[in-house]
Scaffold this active site. Structure first.
Site, PDB file in Angstrom:
ATOM      1  N   LYS A  16       0.851  -1.204   0.000  1.00 25.24           N
ATOM      2  CA  LYS A  16       0.000   0.000   0.000  1.00 25.24           C
ATOM      3  C   LYS A  16       0.875   1.239   0.000  1.00 25.24           C
ATOM      4  O   LYS A  16       2.050   1.207   0.398  1.00 25.24           O
ATOM      5  CB  LYS A  16      -0.945   0.036   1.217  1.00 25.24           C
ATOM      6  CG  LYS A  16      -0.274  -0.034   2.600  1.00 25.24           C
ATOM      7  CD  LYS A  16       0.097   1.290   3.219  1.00 25.24           C
ATOM      8  CE  LYS A  16       0.644   1.089   4.614  1.00 25.24           C
ATOM      9  NZ  LYS A  16       1.350   2.283   5.149  1.00 25.24           N
ATOM     10  N   ALA A 122       9.260  -0.436   5.355  1.00 29.32           N
ATOM     11  CA  ALA A 122       9.216   0.470   4.190  1.00 29.32           C
ATOM     12  C   ALA A 122       8.020   1.410   4.239  1.00 29.32           C
ATOM     13  O   ALA A 122       7.915   2.325   3.429  1.00 29.32           O
ATOM     14  CB  ALA A 122       9.167  -0.359   2.907  1.00 29.32           C
ATOM     15  N   GLY A 123       7.048   1.126   5.143  1.00 28.58           N
ATOM     16  CA  GLY A 123       5.813   1.916   5.134  1.00 28.58           C
ATOM     17  C   GLY A 123       4.861   1.431   4.053  1.00 28.58           C
ATOM     18  O   GLY A 123       3.913   2.103   3.688  1.00 28.58           O
ATOM     19  N   GLY A 125       3.302  -1.670   4.225  1.00 30.71           N
ATOM     20  CA  GLY A 125       2.289  -2.572   4.769  1.00 30.71           C
ATOM     21  C   GLY A 125       2.497  -4.046   4.480  1.00 30.71           C
ATOM     22  O   GLY A 125       1.529  -4.822   4.482  1.00 30.71           O
ATOM     23  N   ASP A 168      -2.940  -1.342  10.109  1.00 25.51           N
ATOM     24  CA  ASP A 168      -3.066  -1.380   8.641  1.00 25.51           C
ATOM     25  C   ASP A 168      -3.772  -2.635   8.143  1.00 25.51           C
ATOM     26  O   ASP A 168      -4.146  -2.728   6.975  1.00 25.51           O
ATOM     27  CB  ASP A 168      -1.664  -1.355   8.001  1.00 25.51           C
ATOM     28  CG  ASP A 168      -1.105   0.057   7.902  1.00 25.51           C
ATOM     29  OD1 ASP A 168       0.124   0.186   7.750  1.00 25.51           O
ATOM     30  OD2 ASP A 168      -1.895   1.018   7.984  1.00 25.51           O
TER      31      ASP A 168
HETATM   32  C1  LIG Z   1       1.949   4.329   9.449  1.00 24.99           C
HETATM   33  C2  LIG Z   1       0.831   3.463   8.966  1.00 24.99           C
HETATM   34  O1  LIG Z   1       1.355   2.371   8.231  1.00 24.99           O
HETATM   35  C3  LIG Z   1      -0.081   4.282   8.049  1.00 24.99           C
HETATM   36  O2  LIG Z   1      -0.963   3.476   7.343  1.00 24.99           O
HETATM   37  C4  LIG Z   1       0.012   2.915  10.133  1.00 24.99           C
HETATM   38  O3  LIG Z   1      -0.461   3.968  10.935  1.00 24.99           O
HETATM   39  C5  LIG Z   1       0.838   1.969  11.030  1.00 24.99           C
HETATM   40  O4  LIG Z   1       0.170   0.730  10.971  1.00 24.99           O
HETATM   41  P1  LIG Z   1       0.903  -0.586  11.537  1.00 24.99           P
HETATM   42  O5  LIG Z   1       2.270  -0.690  10.982  1.00 24.99           O
HETATM   43  O6  LIG Z   1      -0.059  -1.696  11.362  1.00 24.99           O
HETATM   44  O7  LIG Z   1       1.049  -0.183  13.075  1.00 24.99           O
HETATM   45  P2  LIG Z   1       0.737  -1.089  14.328  1.00 24.99           P
HETATM   46  O8  LIG Z   1       1.484  -2.379  14.166  1.00 24.99           O
HETATM   47  O9  LIG Z   1      -0.730  -1.075  14.598  1.00 24.99           O
HETATM   48  O10 LIG Z   1       1.438  -0.179  15.468  1.00 24.99           O
HETATM   49  C6  LIG Z   1       2.857  -0.091  15.524  1.00 24.99           C
HETATM   50  C7  LIG Z   1       3.186   1.121  16.378  1.00 24.99           C
HETATM   51  O11 LIG Z   1       2.932   2.319  15.601  1.00 24.99           O
HETATM   52  C8  LIG Z   1       2.377   3.344  16.431  1.00 24.99           C
HETATM   53  N1  LIG Z   1       1.057   3.718  15.897  1.00 24.99           N
HETATM   54  C9  LIG Z   1       0.441   2.970  14.939  1.00 24.99           C
HETATM   55  C10 LIG Z   1      -0.784   3.374  14.440  1.00 24.99           C
HETATM   56  C11 LIG Z   1      -1.380   4.554  14.948  1.00 24.99           C
HETATM   57  N2  LIG Z   1      -2.583   4.989  14.508  1.00 24.99           N
HETATM   58  N3  LIG Z   1      -0.739   5.276  15.912  1.00 24.99           N
HETATM   59  C12 LIG Z   1       0.473   4.882  16.382  1.00 24.99           C
HETATM   60  O12 LIG Z   1       1.054   5.559  17.244  1.00 24.99           O
HETATM   61  C13 LIG Z   1       2.316   2.757  17.843  1.00 24.99           C
HETATM   62  O13 LIG Z   1       3.520   3.087  18.515  1.00 24.99           O
HETATM   63  C14 LIG Z   1       2.284   1.260  17.593  1.00 24.99           C
HETATM   64  O14 LIG Z   1       2.785   0.506  18.681  1.00 24.99           O
HETATM   65  N1  LIG Z   2       4.692 -11.372   7.116  1.00 27.65           N
HETATM   66  C1  LIG Z   2       5.729 -10.575   7.408  1.00 27.65           C
HETATM   67  N2  LIG Z   2       6.504 -10.076   6.436  1.00 27.65           N
HETATM   68  C2  LIG Z   2       7.545  -9.257   6.723  1.00 27.65           C
HETATM   69  N3  LIG Z   2       7.902  -8.876   7.988  1.00 27.65           N
HETATM   70  C3  LIG Z   2       7.149  -9.357   8.992  1.00 27.65           C
HETATM   71  C4  LIG Z   2       6.042 -10.220   8.750  1.00 27.65           C
HETATM   72  N4  LIG Z   2       5.476 -10.509   9.953  1.00 27.65           N
HETATM   73  C5  LIG Z   2       6.188  -9.865  10.884  1.00 27.65           C
HETATM   74  N5  LIG Z   2       7.210  -9.181  10.342  1.00 27.65           N
HETATM   75  C6  LIG Z   2       8.132  -8.334  11.100  1.00 27.65           C
HETATM   76  O1  LIG Z   2       7.529  -7.018  11.091  1.00 27.65           O
HETATM   77  C7  LIG Z   2       8.492  -6.031  10.750  1.00 27.65           C
HETATM   78  C8  LIG Z   2       7.793  -4.945   9.974  1.00 27.65           C
HETATM   79  O2  LIG Z   2       7.389  -5.507   8.728  1.00 27.65           O
HETATM   80  P1  LIG Z   2       6.611  -4.539   7.710  1.00 27.65           P
HETATM   81  O3  LIG Z   2       7.340  -3.229   7.643  1.00 27.65           O
HETATM   82  O4  LIG Z   2       6.374  -5.280   6.458  1.00 27.65           O
HETATM   83  O5  LIG Z   2       5.265  -4.347   8.545  1.00 27.65           O
HETATM   84  P2  LIG Z   2       4.026  -3.403   8.334  1.00 27.65           P
HETATM   85  O6  LIG Z   2       3.798  -2.750   9.658  1.00 27.65           O
HETATM   86  O7  LIG Z   2       2.908  -4.159   7.729  1.00 27.65           O
HETATM   87  O8  LIG Z   2       4.465  -2.345   7.270  1.00 27.65           O
HETATM   88  P3  LIG Z   2       4.939  -0.859   7.431  1.00 27.65           P
HETATM   89  O9  LIG Z   2       6.324  -0.903   6.865  1.00 27.65           O
HETATM   90  O10 LIG Z   2       3.972  -0.094   6.619  1.00 27.65           O
HETATM   91  O11 LIG Z   2       4.906  -0.500   8.896  1.00 27.65           O
HETATM   92  C9  LIG Z   2       9.546  -6.764   9.926  1.00 27.65           C
HETATM   93  O12 LIG Z   2      10.802  -6.148  10.094  1.00 27.65           O
HETATM   94  C10 LIG Z   2       9.525  -8.179  10.507  1.00 27.65           C
HETATM   95  O13 LIG Z   2      10.458  -8.277  11.577  1.00 27.65           O
END
Ligand SMILES: C[C@](O)(CO)[C@H](O)COP(=O)(O)OP(=O)(O)OC[C@H]1O[C@@H](n2ccc(N)nc2=O)[C@H](O)[C@@H]1O
Ligand SMILES: Nc1ncnc2c1ncn2[C@@H]1O[C@H](COP(=O)(O)OP(=O)(O)OP(=O)(O)O)[C@@H](O)[C@H]1O
Length: 364
Positions: A16, A122-123, A125, A168
């Site tokens: 995403k 990478a952001g 998802g 996400d």
């Molecule tokens: C940055 C985005 O990827 C934008 O779509 C999302 O907000 C993050 O989604 P995500 O990676 O699924 O995040 P989660 O695994 O739910 O949360 C990881 C950490 O990100 C922070 N977090 C996440 C989502 C949110 N609305 N507020 C936060 O402050 C919190 O410290 C949380 O412990």
């Molecule tokens: N299915 C998976 N694929 C990749 N990494 C994973 C997975 N499940 C758990 N992880 C762990 O989660 C960490 C974050 O992975 P990733 O960045 O893909 O997560 P995300 O939260 O969905 O994406 P985003 O980068 O947008 O935050 C990785 O560094 C890895 O240690």
């Protein structure tokens, strides 16, 4: 039924891009109140699972086209942390399958193969998309094995489980109809081609919009993995929040001369504070001369996605479909090569197009 005769359930979880992200406030639970707009893009992992009679989860993970090839593109060793993907309960696929098993009362187990293309940290998802795909595949597999097992696995329950796995994850279930009756078949319904969603709350309150035309981007992953929590930890809450509706209108009703500022991400400053090369990558993309064949198309529409580190250029802000079905032809490779040369260090650089958030499920 012997394990070898059990069907394989397969799908290709998309990544995403956040086209817009504003932070509205800090919540009691430590999360942030968001207004964000996301599209799914066809930079995909591959996920396949099978039920098995013995309890437990066997999860194998590899990289496509190979770990070595991805390491070379990133300019790192094959055992670099950038390529680490857990195969235990810290993998979101593993956690998703445990939730499905507990919720349904299934007493068997799962054999899973996850093939990665979406970079971590990478952001984009990646883990979240894999988790949503695992929920959908497992719900269909259990419905086929024994319809009684899927009774609890309604779309509303899947959304609830997705929100438990991460902010996400619900987006990647797609625009699921609410079905209190427990019709798992609706889980298989992929979203419309190229859907866009506004996410509020933590990210779990979703409003989906139909895109009239696909949009394409160049996505750059500058071989930097950022912790989402660390980026949010440095983020500021503004007194004058911007609104996601402008970028929704720009994508749903595209027109020429869209202001490049429309692609806004409140997490870009904290991410650049943690890792300055991200700001350099965005600047490098913004300064790209407009290649002659992209007449009229503006390249300064660049932004970071999510909590970084990946950045993207929006190639079709005027809504005109890029050549050759939303892919750049010919000069495409030259443009990508220019970007790779300009970026210090290794990077993954790819043209992508919008696609359904919940991809088709194949049963073999
Ligand atoms: C940055 C985005 O990827 C934008 O779509 C999302 O907000 C993050 O989604 P995500 O990676 O699924 O995040 P989660 O695994 O739910 O949360 C990881 C950490 O990100 C922070 N977090 C996440 C989502 C949110 N609305 N507020 C936060 O402050 C919190 O410290 C949380 O412990
Ligand atoms: N299915 C998976 N694929 C990749 N990494 C994973 C997975 N499940 C758990 N992880 C762990 O989660 C960490 C974050 O992975 P990733 O960045 O893909 O997560 P995300 O939260 O969905 O994406 P985003 O980068 O947008 O935050 C990785 O560094 C890895 O240690």
């Amino acid at each position: 039924m012997s394990n070898s005769r059990r069907p394989h359930y397969r799908t290709s979880p998309p990544a995403k891009l956040n086209l817009f992200l504003e932070i509205l406030g800090r919540r009691e639970d430590g999360f942030h109140e968001l207004d964000t707009v996301m599209v799914a893009i066809d930079w995909r992992d591959e996920l396949q699972l099978q039920t098995k009679s013995e309890p437990g989860i066997t999860l194998d993970v590899d990289w496509l086209p190979s770990r070595a090839a991805v390491a070379v593109q990133l300019g790192v060793a094959s055992d670099d942390a950038l390529l680490h993907v857990p195969t235990d309960e810290s993998n979101l696929v593993y956690r998703a399958l445990n939730l499905i098993t507990q919720t349904s009362g299934y007493t068997g187990g799962w054999t899973v193969r996850l093939s990665k293309r979406i970079p971590s940290g990478a952001g984009m998802g990646g883990a979240s998309s894999d988790a949503a795909a695992a929920l959908r595949l497992a719900a269909v597999a259990l419905a086929d094995l024994d319809s009684g097992l899927a009774r609890e696995l309604t779309n509303d329950k899947l959304r609830e489980l997705a929100a438990c796995l991460g902010s996400d994850v619900p987006f990647f279930l797609g625009d699921l109809p609410s079905n209190p009756g427990g019709d798992v078949a609706a889980v298989v319904a992929a979203g419309s081609p190229g859907s866009l969603a506004r996410a509020l709350g933590r990210g779990e309150k979703l409003i989906f919009y139909q895109l009239s035309t696909p949009h394409c981007f160049i996505v750059v992953y500058p071989a930097i993995a950022l912790s989402t929590a660390a980026v949010y930890g440095r983020a500021k809450v503004t007194d004058h929040p911007r609104c996601g509706l402008d970028v929704i209108n720009a994508f749903v009703h595209p027109h020429p001369n869209i202001n490049a500022e429309i692609l806004y991400n409140a997490l870009t400053p904290p991410a650049c504070g943690l890792s300055p090369p991200i700001g350099e990558a965005i600047q490098c993309l913004r300064e790209l001369e407009r290649p002659t064949h992209l007449l009229g198309r503006h390249l300064p529409h660049c932004q970071m996605t999510g909590s970084g580190s990946a950045c993207f250029i929006w190639l079709t802000p005027d809504g005109s479909p890029a050549d050759d079905g939303c892919r750049l032809t010919g000069v495409d490779e030259a443009l990508l090569a220019t970007i790779r040369e300009r970026l210090p260090g290794g990077a993954l650089v790819q043209t992508v197009a919008t696609c359904p958030a919940a991809p088709k499920i194949h049963i073999e």
